[in-house]
Design a protein around this motif. Sequence first.
Motif, PDB file in Angstrom:
ATOM      1  N   THR A  10       0.813  -1.213   0.000  1.00  0.00           N
ATOM      2  CA  THR A  10       0.000   0.000   0.000  1.00  0.00           C
ATOM      3  C   THR A  10       0.846   1.262   0.000  1.00  0.00           C
ATOM      4  O   THR A  10       0.318   2.353  -0.141  1.00  0.00           O
ATOM      5  N   GLU A  12       4.020   3.743  -1.457  1.00  0.00           N
ATOM      6  CA  GLU A  12       4.653   4.052  -2.746  1.00  0.00           C
ATOM      7  C   GLU A  12       5.993   3.348  -2.917  1.00  0.00           C
ATOM      8  O   GLU A  12       6.301   2.840  -3.991  1.00  0.00           O
ATOM      9  N   ASN A  13       6.789   3.300  -1.855  1.00  0.00           N
ATOM     10  CA  ASN A  13       8.129   2.705  -1.995  1.00  0.00           C
ATOM     11  C   ASN A  13       8.067   1.210  -2.286  1.00  0.00           C
ATOM     12  O   ASN A  13       8.855   0.710  -3.081  1.00  0.00           O
ATOM     13  N   THR A  15       5.424  -0.381  -3.671  1.00  0.00           N
ATOM     14  CA  THR A  15       4.748  -0.554  -4.962  1.00  0.00           C
ATOM     15  C   THR A  15       5.712  -0.304  -6.120  1.00  0.00           C
ATOM     16  O   THR A  15       5.623  -0.949  -7.160  1.00  0.00           O
ATOM     17  N   ARG A  16       6.665   0.616  -5.924  1.00  0.00           N
ATOM     18  CA  ARG A  16       7.651   0.891  -6.977  1.00  0.00           C
ATOM     19  C   ARG A  16       8.559  -0.306  -7.243  1.00  0.00           C
ATOM     20  O   ARG A  16       9.098  -0.443  -8.334  1.00  0.00           O
ATOM     21  N   ASN A  37      -3.205   0.199  -3.070  1.00  0.00           N
ATOM     22  CA  ASN A  37      -3.978   1.437  -3.170  1.00  0.00           C
ATOM     23  C   ASN A  37      -4.879   1.343  -4.393  1.00  0.00           C
ATOM     24  O   ASN A  37      -5.240   0.257  -4.827  1.00  0.00           O
ATOM     25  N   ASP A  39      -4.107   1.611  -7.357  1.00  0.00           N
ATOM     26  CA  ASP A  39      -3.426   0.936  -8.454  1.00  0.00           C
ATOM     27  C   ASP A  39      -3.385  -0.580  -8.277  1.00  0.00           C
ATOM     28  O   ASP A  39      -2.992  -1.302  -9.174  1.00  0.00           O
TER      29      ASP A  39
END
Length: 91
Positions: A10, A12-13, A15-16, A37, A39
């Motif tokens: 959930t 950003e780090n 998910t990247r 999230n 995405d």
Amino acid sequence: MTIRLAVVSTAENTTRIMPLIGTLGGDQLKIVLHIGNNDGHFKASSLARLSKRPGTEGHLMASQRWTGAAQSLIEQDGFLEQMETFIDQLH
């Protein structure tokens, strides 16, 4: 043999990194479920907080309705323990 991976990401780090994991795994690894999230296939908060916001595949409970047909499953010995184990694994 292909590894089918379920991911809870959930932030950003994390998910990247997912595309990199897919690239490094090549044909031997496939991310089949992403709880994240907006995405993700399904939005994590729709499970944890029961929000209505969908992911890219919709909402996990969108077409579910209670009919009582699964009542015998819920009443089985060990159901609560198995459910709590599943919840722990999701967290």
